[in-house]
Scaffold this motif. Sequence first.
Motif, short mmCIF file in Angstrom:
data_model
loop_
_atom_site.label_atom_id
_atom_site.label_comp_id
_atom_site.label_asym_id
_atom_site.label_seq_id
_atom_site.Cartn_x
_atom_site.Cartn_y
_atom_site.Cartn_z
N SER A 80 72.26 14.03 -5.17
CA SER A 80 72.21 12.82 -6.00
C SER A 80 70.81 12.57 -6.54
O SER A 80 70.65 12.25 -7.72
CB SER A 80 72.68 11.62 -5.17
N ARG A 81 69.80 12.76 -5.70
CA ARG A 81 68.43 12.46 -6.12
C ARG A 81 67.86 13.53 -7.05
O ARG A 81 66.89 13.28 -7.76
CB ARG A 81 67.54 12.32 -4.89
N SER A 82 68.43 14.72 -7.04
CA SER A 82 67.86 15.81 -7.83
C SER A 82 68.26 15.77 -9.30
O SER A 82 67.67 16.47 -10.12
CB SER A 82 68.27 17.16 -7.23
N ILE A 83 69.27 14.97 -9.64
CA ILE A 83 69.76 14.90 -11.02
C ILE A 83 69.50 13.49 -11.57
O ILE A 83 69.93 12.50 -10.97
CB ILE A 83 71.26 15.23 -11.10
N ASN A 84 68.83 13.42 -12.69
CA ASN A 84 68.51 12.14 -13.30
C ASN A 84 69.77 11.45 -13.81
O ASN A 84 70.75 12.10 -14.18
CB ASN A 84 67.51 12.36 -14.45
N SER A 85 69.73 10.12 -13.86
CA SER A 85 70.90 9.37 -14.30
C SER A 85 71.29 9.69 -15.74
O SER A 85 72.47 9.64 -16.10
CB SER A 85 70.64 7.86 -14.16
N LEU A 86 70.30 10.04 -16.58
CA LEU A 86 70.61 10.42 -17.96
C LEU A 86 71.42 11.72 -18.01
O LEU A 86 72.33 11.86 -18.83
CB LEU A 86 69.31 10.56 -18.76
N ILE A 87 71.10 12.65 -17.09
CA ILE A 87 71.87 13.89 -17.01
C ILE A 87 73.27 13.61 -16.50
O ILE A 87 74.26 14.16 -17.02
CB ILE A 87 71.17 14.91 -16.10
N TRP A 88 73.38 12.75 -15.48
CA TRP A 88 74.70 12.36 -15.00
C TRP A 88 75.52 11.75 -16.12
O TRP A 88 76.71 12.06 -16.28
CB TRP A 88 74.57 11.35 -13.85
N ARG A 116 73.50 8.36 -9.17
CA ARG A 116 72.05 8.43 -8.99
C ARG A 116 71.58 7.54 -7.84
O ARG A 116 70.64 7.87 -7.12
CB ARG A 116 71.37 8.02 -10.29
N ASN A 121 67.78 0.30 -11.74
CA ASN A 121 68.94 0.63 -12.57
C ASN A 121 68.99 -0.18 -13.85
O ASN A 121 69.59 0.28 -14.84
CB ASN A 121 70.24 0.43 -11.77
N GLU A 145 67.07 2.03 -16.12
CA GLU A 145 67.75 3.27 -16.47
C GLU A 145 68.99 3.02 -17.34
O GLU A 145 69.27 3.81 -18.24
CB GLU A 145 68.14 4.01 -15.19
#
Length: 271
Positions: A126-134, A156, A214, A217
């Motif tokens: 979860s922490r390795s992927i940015n919320s924009l990528i999600w 995220r 959040n 973000e």
Amino acid sequence: MPVIETAEGPAWRLRTPRGRLLLWLGWFALVALTVWCWQVMTKDTIWAFVADAPSQAADIGARAFPPRWSYVEKLWLPLWDTLNIATLGTMLGVIIATPVAFLAARNTTPSAMVARPVALFIIVASRSINSLIWALLLVSILGPGLLAGIIAIALRSIGFVGKLLYEAIEETDATQIEAIEATGASPPQVLIYGYWPQIAPAFWGISVFRWDINIRESAVLGLVGAGGLGLQLQASLNVLAWPQVTMILIVILATVVFSEWVSARVRHAII
């Protein structure tokens, strides 16, 4: 500290000659690495554009001011969507992260060989992927809209909340847990009366802090189609409506300042 013999007698030196040589070699290697990295990063740079950047920035700044204040009427609904994305995403992330944190903590996990590694993997993923990528992935799967933004924020948040919460669980006082277990309390009662009172301040502080993050973000998730203020920002950028862009940035700034104030007040009241 070494002593060096000189013509005037023994003298104190911070480093030996060999130590000074190694220090200089280290600095030389660092400078060489910096120069090499700079060359790699700038090999495709068009320096004519860089030289023209100040005039271009001044031109955009002149077009962006004054802000189009009348445009703020169209931002209330996207602003509400942004707040909903941040709030619902945070709530969903906290709900999922709480049991994950208990599985990851050494003193509460039911299996150190299976459950804990799986929980830690979820937190790291979860922490390795940015919320924009999600959001970009979810928009491709679910289509554009608020649902993709909410789930992106939740995914995220799981890693952030889970990591800080499981560390708080591991720092609980074991003597209080042992005292409750000695009364014959069941595992749910141990969690409610033993662990929860000790981690409650950390839990609420982490949750409010993540909600504050959040807000920031979720304001830009619309750039990839996840709704909110970012969608209006993308639309204004596409038509080069710079006064509208300035107005959107002002609204985002005001929202972030307000959320920071609310977050600080809530954490102060809890902690």
